[in-house]
Design a protein around this motif. Structure first.
Motif, PDB file in Angstrom:
ATOM      1  N   PHE A   1       0.793  -1.233   0.000  1.00  0.00           N
ATOM      2  CA  PHE A   1       0.000   0.000   0.000  1.00  0.00           C
ATOM      3  C   PHE A   1       0.823   1.280   0.000  1.00  0.00           C
ATOM      4  O   PHE A   1       0.521   2.198  -0.772  1.00  0.00           O
ATOM      5  CB  PHE A   1      -0.992   0.002   1.162  1.00  0.00           C
ATOM      6  CG  PHE A   1      -1.889   1.184   1.160  1.00  0.00           C
ATOM      7  CD1 PHE A   1      -2.875   1.316   0.189  1.00  0.00           C
ATOM      8  CD2 PHE A   1      -1.754   2.192   2.102  1.00  0.00           C
ATOM      9  CE1 PHE A   1      -3.712   2.418   0.171  1.00  0.00           C
ATOM     10  CE2 PHE A   1      -2.584   3.297   2.094  1.00  0.00           C
ATOM     11  CZ  PHE A   1      -3.563   3.406   1.127  1.00  0.00           C
ATOM     12  N   PRO A   2       1.869   1.405   0.828  1.00  0.00           N
ATOM     13  CA  PRO A   2       2.584   2.695   0.864  1.00  0.00           C
ATOM     14  C   PRO A   2       3.169   3.107  -0.482  1.00  0.00           C
ATOM     15  O   PRO A   2       3.256   4.297  -0.776  1.00  0.00           O
ATOM     16  CB  PRO A   2       3.696   2.465   1.888  1.00  0.00           C
ATOM     17  CG  PRO A   2       3.207   1.347   2.733  1.00  0.00           C
ATOM     18  CD  PRO A   2       2.389   0.484   1.831  1.00  0.00           C
ATOM     19  N   ASN A   3       3.579   2.173  -1.299  1.00  0.00           N
ATOM     20  CA  ASN A   3       4.193   2.531  -2.584  1.00  0.00           C
ATOM     21  C   ASN A   3       3.550   1.785  -3.748  1.00  0.00           C
ATOM     22  O   ASN A   3       4.228   1.383  -4.675  1.00  0.00           O
ATOM     23  CB  ASN A   3       5.703   2.287  -2.539  1.00  0.00           C
ATOM     24  CG  ASN A   3       6.037   0.852  -2.179  1.00  0.00           C
ATOM     25  OD1 ASN A   3       5.149   0.059  -1.898  1.00  0.00           O
ATOM     26  ND2 ASN A   3       7.306   0.532  -2.176  1.00  0.00           N
ATOM     27  N   PHE A   4       2.222   1.634  -3.673  1.00  0.00           N
ATOM     28  CA  PHE A   4       1.566   0.865  -4.734  1.00  0.00           C
ATOM     29  C   PHE A   4       1.584   1.595  -6.072  1.00  0.00           C
ATOM     30  O   PHE A   4       1.481   0.964  -7.125  1.00  0.00           O
ATOM     31  CB  PHE A   4       0.140   0.491  -4.341  1.00  0.00           C
ATOM     32  CG  PHE A   4      -0.874   1.575  -4.547  1.00  0.00           C
ATOM     33  CD1 PHE A   4      -1.615   1.628  -5.714  1.00  0.00           C
ATOM     34  CD2 PHE A   4      -1.094   2.528  -3.575  1.00  0.00           C
ATOM     35  CE1 PHE A   4      -2.545   2.618  -5.897  1.00  0.00           C
ATOM     36  CE2 PHE A   4      -2.027   3.524  -3.763  1.00  0.00           C
ATOM     37  CZ  PHE A   4      -2.756   3.567  -4.924  1.00  0.00           C
ATOM     38  N   GLU A   5       1.740   2.909  -6.063  1.00  0.00           N
ATOM     39  CA  GLU A   5       1.769   3.650  -7.325  1.00  0.00           C
ATOM     40  C   GLU A   5       2.973   3.271  -8.183  1.00  0.00           C
ATOM     41  O   GLU A   5       2.936   3.412  -9.390  1.00  0.00           O
ATOM     42  CB  GLU A   5       1.738   5.152  -7.058  1.00  0.00           C
ATOM     43  CG  GLU A   5       0.397   5.622  -6.553  1.00  0.00           C
ATOM     44  CD  GLU A   5       0.320   7.121  -6.424  1.00  0.00           C
ATOM     45  OE1 GLU A   5       1.149   7.811  -7.039  1.00  0.00           O
ATOM     46  OE2 GLU A   5      -0.581   7.602  -5.729  1.00  0.00           O
ATOM     47  N   GLU A   6       4.024   2.781  -7.549  1.00  0.00           N
ATOM     48  CA  GLU A   6       5.196   2.333  -8.307  1.00  0.00           C
ATOM     49  C   GLU A   6       4.887   1.070  -9.109  1.00  0.00           C
ATOM     50  O   GLU A   6       5.490   0.818 -10.136  1.00  0.00           O
ATOM     51  CB  GLU A   6       6.363   2.036  -7.358  1.00  0.00           C
ATOM     52  CG  GLU A   6       6.860   3.246  -6.613  1.00  0.00           C
ATOM     53  CD  GLU A   6       7.885   2.861  -5.552  1.00  0.00           C
ATOM     54  OE1 GLU A   6       8.348   1.702  -5.555  1.00  0.00           O
ATOM     55  OE2 GLU A   6       8.210   3.722  -4.728  1.00  0.00           O
ATOM     56  N   HIS A   7       3.938   0.279  -8.616  1.00  0.00           N
ATOM     57  CA  HIS A   7       3.619  -0.999  -9.254  1.00  0.00           C
ATOM     58  C   HIS A   7       2.478  -0.898 -10.259  1.00  0.00           C
ATOM     59  O   HIS A   7       2.233  -1.819 -11.010  1.00  0.00           O
ATOM     60  CB  HIS A   7       3.255  -2.044  -8.202  1.00  0.00           C
ATOM     61  CG  HIS A   7       4.361  -2.292  -7.227  1.00  0.00           C
ATOM     62  ND1 HIS A   7       5.511  -2.953  -7.569  1.00  0.00           N
ATOM     63  CD2 HIS A   7       4.484  -1.964  -5.922  1.00  0.00           C
ATOM     64  CE1 HIS A   7       6.312  -3.023  -6.507  1.00  0.00           C
ATOM     65  NE2 HIS A   7       5.709  -2.427  -5.497  1.00  0.00           N
TER      66      HIS A   7
END
Length: 129
Positions: free
Chosen positions: A96-102
């Protein structure tokens, strides 16, 4: 005192129509079912092996975030996600904290999948994004 008597009331002789239904298509297959204990044990062992394989797919890092999200979605749609609830929650917590990277922003399917799965598991995501 007649209305308190314990005698069975008499019914007039009435004929009720009988339902002459044809015999069942299934016969007595279900009433004569026997469970093969060896076969059940074999299947139980196969299920345990497959559960471990799926657990490895969730936990190990050889899949990228998008593939894991598709796997979580498939497990939920199949109705077996309860078997991997702890692993799914840990994975989502880490993603969740860095899901935008995926998430590929030009892939509407992946964006909507991430949005739905995170929201379904109680994560607060803005729908404006």
């Amino acid at each position: 005192m007649d209305h308190l008597s314990l005698e069975k009331p008499t019914m007039p002789d009435t004929l009720r129509p009988l339902g002459n239904f044809p015999p069942s298509l299934w016969g007595d297959r279900f009433s004569s079912f026997t469970l093969d204990a060896q076969l059940l044990e074999k299947y139980s062992k196969e299920v345990e092996v497959l559960k471990e394989e799926v657990k490895d797919m969730l936990v190990l890092d050889h899949h990228v975030g998008a593939e894991k999200m598709v796997l979580i979605d498939a497990l939920e749609r199949l109705g077996v996600s309860y078997l991997f609830q702890k692993e799914i929650e840990e994975l989502l917590e880490n993603m969740f904290p860095n899901f935008e990277e995926h998430v590929f922003h030009d892939n509407l399917f992946m964006v909507s999948l991430h949005f739905r799965v995170f929201r379904q598991h109680g994560y607060d995501l803005s729908s404006s994004k």
